[in-house]
Design a protein around this motif. Sequence first.
Motif, short mmCIF file in Angstrom:
data_model
loop_
_atom_site.label_atom_id
_atom_site.label_comp_id
_atom_site.label_asym_id
_atom_site.label_seq_id
_atom_site.Cartn_x
_atom_site.Cartn_y
_atom_site.Cartn_z
N MET A 1 -8.67 6.61 -13.80
CA MET A 1 -8.56 7.18 -15.13
C MET A 1 -7.10 7.50 -15.39
O MET A 1 -6.43 8.10 -14.54
CB MET A 1 -9.40 8.45 -15.24
N HIS A 2 -6.59 7.10 -16.56
CA HIS A 2 -5.20 7.37 -16.90
C HIS A 2 -4.96 8.87 -16.92
O HIS A 2 -5.76 9.62 -17.48
CB HIS A 2 -4.85 6.74 -18.25
N GLN A 3 -3.86 9.29 -16.33
CA GLN A 3 -3.53 10.72 -16.23
C GLN A 3 -3.43 11.40 -17.58
O GLN A 3 -3.91 12.51 -17.74
CB GLN A 3 -2.19 10.90 -15.50
N ASN A 4 -2.80 10.75 -18.53
CA ASN A 4 -2.57 11.39 -19.83
C ASN A 4 -3.69 11.13 -20.84
O ASN A 4 -4.16 12.05 -21.48
CB ASN A 4 -1.24 10.92 -20.44
N THR A 5 -4.07 9.87 -20.98
CA THR A 5 -5.04 9.52 -22.03
C THR A 5 -6.48 9.73 -21.61
O THR A 5 -7.37 9.75 -22.46
CB THR A 5 -4.88 8.04 -22.45
N ARG A 6 -6.72 9.86 -20.32
CA ARG A 6 -8.07 10.00 -19.74
C ARG A 6 -8.93 8.76 -19.96
O ARG A 6 -10.14 8.77 -19.80
CB ARG A 6 -8.80 11.25 -20.27
N LYS A 7 -8.29 7.65 -20.33
CA LYS A 7 -8.97 6.38 -20.52
C LYS A 7 -9.42 5.84 -19.16
O LYS A 7 -8.64 5.83 -18.21
CB LYS A 7 -8.02 5.39 -21.19
N PRO A 8 -10.68 5.40 -19.04
CA PRO A 8 -11.14 4.84 -17.76
C PRO A 8 -10.44 3.52 -17.44
O PRO A 8 -10.10 2.75 -18.33
CB PRO A 8 -12.63 4.63 -17.96
N ILE A 9 -10.21 3.29 -16.16
CA ILE A 9 -9.57 2.07 -15.67
C ILE A 9 -10.49 1.44 -14.65
O ILE A 9 -10.90 2.09 -13.69
CB ILE A 9 -8.20 2.38 -15.01
N GLU A 10 -10.84 0.17 -14.87
CA GLU A 10 -11.68 -0.55 -13.91
C GLU A 10 -10.99 -0.62 -12.55
O GLU A 10 -9.76 -0.56 -12.47
CB GLU A 10 -11.95 -1.97 -14.40
N ALA A 11 -11.78 -0.78 -11.52
CA ALA A 11 -11.23 -0.90 -10.17
C ALA A 11 -10.17 -1.99 -10.13
O ALA A 11 -10.32 -3.05 -10.72
CB ALA A 11 -12.35 -1.22 -9.18
N MET A 12 -9.08 -1.72 -9.43
CA MET A 12 -7.99 -2.70 -9.32
C MET A 12 -8.32 -3.82 -8.34
O MET A 12 -7.72 -4.88 -8.40
CB MET A 12 -6.70 -2.00 -8.88
N ALA A 13 -9.24 -3.59 -7.44
CA ALA A 13 -9.57 -4.59 -6.43
C ALA A 13 -10.15 -5.84 -7.08
O ALA A 13 -11.17 -5.77 -7.77
CB ALA A 13 -10.57 -4.01 -5.43
N GLN B 1 0.84 -1.20 0.00
CA GLN B 1 0.00 0.00 0.00
C GLN B 1 0.87 1.25 0.00
O GLN B 1 0.57 2.22 -0.71
CB GLN B 1 -0.94 0.01 1.20
N ALA B 2 1.95 1.24 0.77
CA ALA B 2 2.86 2.39 0.81
C ALA B 2 3.46 2.66 -0.56
O ALA B 2 3.55 3.81 -1.00
CB ALA B 2 3.95 2.17 1.86
N LEU B 3 3.87 1.60 -1.27
CA LEU B 3 4.42 1.77 -2.61
C LEU B 3 3.35 2.32 -3.55
O LEU B 3 3.61 3.18 -4.39
CB LEU B 3 4.99 0.46 -3.16
N ARG C 1 3.77 11.60 -9.98
CA ARG C 1 2.98 10.39 -10.19
C ARG C 1 3.05 9.44 -9.01
O ARG C 1 4.00 9.42 -8.25
CB ARG C 1 3.49 9.61 -11.39
N SER C 2 2.04 8.60 -8.94
CA SER C 2 2.01 7.43 -8.07
C SER C 2 1.06 6.45 -8.74
O SER C 2 0.37 6.81 -9.70
CB SER C 2 1.51 7.80 -6.67
N CYS C 3 0.99 5.25 -8.23
CA CYS C 3 0.01 4.29 -8.77
C CYS C 3 -1.40 4.85 -8.61
O CYS C 3 -2.25 4.70 -9.48
CB CYS C 3 0.13 2.95 -8.05
N ALA C 4 -1.60 5.54 -7.47
CA ALA C 4 -2.92 6.10 -7.16
C ALA C 4 -3.31 7.23 -8.10
O ALA C 4 -4.48 7.57 -8.21
CB ALA C 4 -2.95 6.58 -5.72
N SER C 5 -2.34 7.81 -8.81
CA SER C 5 -2.64 8.90 -9.74
C SER C 5 -3.65 8.46 -10.80
O SER C 5 -4.52 9.24 -11.19
CB SER C 5 -1.38 9.40 -10.44
N CYS C 6 -3.51 7.23 -11.26
CA CYS C 6 -4.43 6.71 -12.28
C CYS C 6 -5.44 5.72 -11.70
O CYS C 6 -6.60 5.72 -12.08
CB CYS C 6 -3.65 6.02 -13.39
N HIS C 7 -4.96 4.87 -10.80
CA HIS C 7 -5.81 3.79 -10.29
C HIS C 7 -6.59 4.18 -9.04
O HIS C 7 -7.40 3.39 -8.57
CB HIS C 7 -4.95 2.56 -9.97
N THR C 8 -6.36 5.31 -8.47
CA THR C 8 -6.93 5.88 -7.25
C THR C 8 -6.34 5.22 -6.00
O THR C 8 -5.88 4.08 -6.04
CB THR C 8 -8.48 5.81 -7.18
N ALA C 9 -6.36 5.97 -4.91
CA ALA C 9 -5.85 5.46 -3.63
C ALA C 9 -6.76 4.37 -3.10
O ALA C 9 -6.32 3.42 -2.47
CB ALA C 9 -5.73 6.60 -2.63
#
Length: 144
Positions: free
Chosen positions: A87-99, A62-64, A72-80
Amino acid sequence: MNNNLNKSLMGLALTVVLLSSVNASAANTKVASLPLSAERIGLQLQQYQAQGAGLFSAAAGQALWLQQSEDRSCASCHTAKVTDSGMHQNTRKPIEAMAPSLTSNRLTDAAKIEKWFTRNCNWTFKRECTPQEKGDVLLWLSLQ
């Protein structure tokens, strides 16, 4: 006297070996007894251990995930909160929940996991992630 010392040292060495075996066994039991999503990645976690990783830590994962690298961080696109869509920071493409508890195909394919780590570690941290980091993140995600 020397014989007693040798016996004591042998006893100490045997104790260390037995304790190490118990710890290794406990670590493997922890991997095998995790929720279903983690069981699906159990072989991947074992591969990372074979590559030199130690015991995995969900807290370290979680810390990483939240660690900032430049902007940037993983949470930047995938959320904390990995139960939310990102949502991808650059392309604005939606990303399904990582859980994996919400996105059933998460963490099910070793090749996809490796591709995801290669792409995202290089994009976020400008380097490859170590086997320890990968295992920590996978463990943490698998518990979500």
